[in-house]
Every structure is written in structure tokens, then in C-alpha cells.
Design an enzyme around this catalytic site. Structure first.
Site, mmCIF file in Angstrom:
data_model
loop_
_atom_site.group_PDB
_atom_site.id
_atom_site.type_symbol
_atom_site.label_atom_id
_atom_site.label_comp_id
_atom_site.label_asym_id
_atom_site.label_seq_id
_atom_site.Cartn_x
_atom_site.Cartn_y
_atom_site.Cartn_z
ATOM 1 N N ASN A 83 0.954 -1.218 -0.219
ATOM 2 C CA ASN A 83 -0.043 -0.383 -0.220
ATOM 3 C C ASN A 83 1.037 0.979 0.276
ATOM 4 O OD1 ASN A 83 0.006 -0.874 3.379
ATOM 5 N ND2 ASN A 83 -0.045 1.736 3.351
ATOM 6 N N THR A 85 1.474 4.964 1.609
ATOM 7 C CA THR A 85 0.984 5.368 3.292
ATOM 8 C C THR A 85 1.183 6.797 2.928
ATOM 9 O OG1 THR A 85 2.103 3.863 4.407
ATOM 10 C CG2 THR A 85 2.004 4.974 5.474
ATOM 11 N N LYS A 107 -3.012 3.344 2.844
ATOM 12 C CA LYS A 107 -3.516 3.762 4.382
ATOM 13 C C LYS A 107 -3.163 5.637 4.519
ATOM 14 C CE LYS A 107 -0.390 2.803 7.405
ATOM 15 N NZ LYS A 107 -0.431 1.668 8.699
ATOM 16 N N LYS A 109 -3.329 8.286 7.636
ATOM 17 C CA LYS A 109 -3.237 8.432 8.523
ATOM 18 C C LYS A 109 -3.651 9.233 9.353
ATOM 19 C CE LYS A 109 0.605 6.446 10.258
ATOM 20 N NZ LYS A 109 0.846 5.107 11.456
ATOM 21 N N ASP A 140 -5.529 4.554 9.616
ATOM 22 C CA ASP A 140 -4.285 4.428 10.642
ATOM 23 C C ASP A 140 -5.050 5.560 11.774
ATOM 24 O OD1 ASP A 140 -2.744 3.315 12.833
ATOM 25 O OD2 ASP A 140 -1.348 3.223 11.080
ATOM 26 N N ASN A 142 -3.437 5.470 15.053
ATOM 27 C CA ASN A 142 -2.554 5.122 16.106
ATOM 28 C C ASN A 142 -3.322 4.700 17.471
ATOM 29 O OD1 ASN A 142 -0.815 6.073 13.916
ATOM 30 N ND2 ASN A 142 0.322 4.114 14.665
ATOM 31 N N GLU A 168 -7.346 0.796 11.528
ATOM 32 C CA GLU A 168 -6.490 0.465 12.144
ATOM 33 C C GLU A 168 -5.817 0.806 13.278
ATOM 34 O OE1 GLU A 168 -1.231 0.272 11.815
ATOM 35 O OE2 GLU A 168 -2.002 -0.205 9.469
ATOM 36 N N ASP A 191 -2.483 -3.269 15.274
ATOM 37 C CA ASP A 191 -1.213 -3.035 15.668
ATOM 38 C C ASP A 191 -0.229 -3.392 16.596
ATOM 39 O OD1 ASP A 191 1.490 -2.480 15.006
ATOM 40 O OD2 ASP A 191 1.046 -0.550 13.692
ATOM 41 N N LYS A 215 5.715 -6.104 12.206
ATOM 42 C CA LYS A 215 6.020 -5.690 12.218
ATOM 43 C C LYS A 215 7.486 -6.580 12.688
ATOM 44 C CE LYS A 215 3.892 -1.283 12.336
ATOM 45 N NZ LYS A 215 3.575 0.046 12.869
#
Length: 325
Positions: A83, A85, A107, A109, A140, A142, A168, A191, A215
Site C-alpha cells: 500500500n 502510506t 493507508k 493516517k 490508521d 494509532n 487500524e 497493530d 512488524k
């Protein structure tokens, strides 16, 4: 740089600290740095973020040590779908970034302190327009949202994106992820609940995620990730920790060895660095990156050598983490 005795005994014969500026601020970072280790199998990367203490960072060192001294697992595919980012940037720039590398998955953010929900929605809409109706878009957060904030935000962002592949780590706790997954139809990927957990499989047992993001460095290496993926029984997306191409190549090795790979992987992040330690950075072409093991050059190691004070910090950190092995 001095090599700790436990590493030298395992065959590490060289350690080099590096530092490369980012193309744009990402996860609060404006530059990325770390150490490259050379062993019998080649170069590997040790680059835990600075908010990881020596105990947590030791997993990153175990991963680098294994990669430098042990053969990588057999591959079942030679190319990895990736993907693009998209950081927290204005919609016009987001659209341009989304087209880099020819990926059909993006993806994006969201939930950054410098961006509100309306701005996140505008960014997603711009990415959808840039990539077209057939593209997959994931977000994502986070772990930035509370459960209540996620319940309010996800429907808004799903509409703006014209559908989400998954969200995510929208919330920090496994309990909140499970509740969110039960309440909404948006698939959930974990994640931080995997890579920063004492028990990386608890999220799977709690039925709190549809997808696991893995990861290599924080989970202790390629082989360890393969074991966890097998035990979890969930689809895996291999993602980067914003490494140089040396570190990214370990992620590619994991993605190449997984029995199934239904989702594009987050391994095209070399594009977020202004330079690299290898002649041909691992950039995507037509949304793919070939699984390979690039070798850093002396010229680039010198060009991106960490300044003396930073290199000293990394040498101390390497010693501290080696003591945890």
C-alpha cells in the site's frame, strides 16, 4: 562503533549508526535513525523508536541479530503487493502521494493531534478521488480514539472514503477494539495491540480484530512472526517500522514466506525517507516490491552516518539492549 560481546560472539563484525531526514513529518518524526549490523547472512537493521526502553527494544535487537546470522525462511512468492502510506497532509498533497508507486491500496493516517475529523474526511475523499472506486483504503488512528470517539468517527470516515478496507488500531485497549468490532461493520486491524503487547495473541483470542498487523523488529524477527501468524489464525498485513531499505527487506522476507497474503503490505515506506543506505531503495512499482536483500554501500553509509552525538547515543543503547539478551 564498539560491538557488544554477545553480538560479536554470534558473528556480528560491524555496526554503523545512520540518520536520514523524512520527506514529511510522520508519527511525530522528522528524521529516522538506527544501527545497521553486519553478520554472516548479511546486513540487518536495529532501529527501535526512542520511546522504547531497553527491555522492549531487546526484541528489536533479537530480530536484527537473527536476520544477520540466520538464513531467511523459504519464500512462496517473489513479489509483495504494497500500500501507499498517506501522512497527515492537506488533501491536494494526499492525492499526489496516493498515486506514488502505482499502488491500488492506500493507508491514510487519521486522528492526529494536528488534524480534526473534518480534515481527516477531506483527506480520505481526496485519496478516493485520486485512486478511483476500485482501490482499497484503510485508515490508521494509532490508538488515538476512545471507544466513544471511534464509534462516532468511523462511520463518518467510511462514508468519506467510499468504504474502508479496515480501521487500524482505532482504540488502545483490546476490550475497546472488541466492543467496536461488535458495534460496527468496519473490519478492525490490530497493530499496537500486537507489537507492544506482552501477549501478542491475546487480541486474536479476544476476537478483537479481523486482521493482525505484524512488524518484524518489535515482534522479534521473521521466524517469530511466522509462528505468531500460524497460532493466531488471522490474516496478516506485514508493515514497516519506518526502516531503511535494509530493515524493509526483512519485512519483505516475512511477507514472502507467509502461506497466504490477502492484503497489501505496508512496506513501501522508503518513499517517506529523503535518502537511503542502498543504491536502489525498495520503492514500489505498479504497487509491488520484489522480495530481495539489498546491500548498503560505503558511500551511502558515509553520507547518512549519524552525527557523533547521535552515534554515541546509539552505541550506548546497543550495549543496554545487548545486556537484555
Amino acid at each position: 562503533m564498539r560491538i557488544p560481546t554477545p553480538l560479536r560472539e554470534r558473528g556480528i563484525d560491524r555496526a554503523v549508526a545512520w540518520s536520514i531526514p523524512m520527506t514529511t513529518r510522520f508519527r511525530g518524526l522528522t528524521e529516522r535513525d538506527g544501527i545497521l549490523l553486519r553478520g554472516p547472512e548479511g546486513w540487518a537493521e536495529f532501529s527501535p523508536f526512542w520511546d522504547y526502553d531497553p527491555v522492549e527494544s531487546a526484541a528489536w535487537l533479537r530480530a536484527a541479530l537473527a536476520d544477520a546470522t540466520q538464513p531467511r525462511p523459504a519464500a512462496v512468492r517473489s513479489e509483495i503487493p504494497v500500500n501507499v502510506t498517506v501522512p497527515v497532509v492537506a488533501p491536494a498533497l494526499a492525492a499526489r502521494i496516493a498515486r506514488v508507486g502505482g499502488a491500488s491500496t492506500a493507508k491514510v493516517k487519521v486522528a492526529d493531534p494536528g488534524s480534526d475529523l473534518d480534515q481527516d474526511a477531506e483527506r480520505l475523499a481526496a485519496v478516493r478521488e485520486a485512486l478511483g472506486p476500485g482501490a482499497r483504503i484503510r485508515i490508521d488512528a494509532n490508538a488515538a480514539w476512545t471507544l466513544e470517539e471511534a464509534l462516532a468517527a468511523l462511520p463518518v470516515l467510511e462514508r468519506a472514503a467510499g468504504g474502508l478496507e479496515y480501521a487500524e488500531q482505532p482504540c488502545a485497549s483490546i476490550e475497546d477494539l472488541a466492543a467496536l468490532r461488535r458495534a460496527l461493520d468496519v473490519p478492525i486491524a490490530a497493530d499496537e495491540s500486537v507489537r507492544r503487547a506482552e501477549d501478542p495473541l491475546r487480541v486474536a483470542r479476544a476476537e478483537a480484530a479481523d486482521v493482525l498487523v505484524m512488524k518484524v523488529q518489535p515482534l522479534g524477527g521473521v521466524s517469530r512472526c511466522l509462528e505468531l501468524a500460524d497460532q493466531a489464525g488471522l490474516p496478516v498485513v506485514v508493515s514497516s517500522a519506518l526502516e531503511s531499505s535494509v530493515g524493509l527487506s526483512a519485512g519483505l522476507a516475512l511477507a514472502a514466506a507467509l502461506p497466504e497474503l490477502p492484503h497489501a503490505c505496508g512496506l513501501a515506506t522508503a518513499a517517506l525517507l529523503t535518502g537511503d543506505v542502498v543504491d536502489r531503495p525498495l520503492h514500489a512499482s505498479a504497487g509491488m516490491i520484489a522480495a530481495q536483500r539489498p546491500v548498503p554501500t560505503e558511500e551511502l553509509l558515509e553520507r547518512y552516518a549519524a552525527p557523533a552525538q547521535l552515534a554515541e547515543r546509539w552505541e550506548i543503547r546497543l550495549q543496554e539492549c545487548a545486556a537484555q539478551l
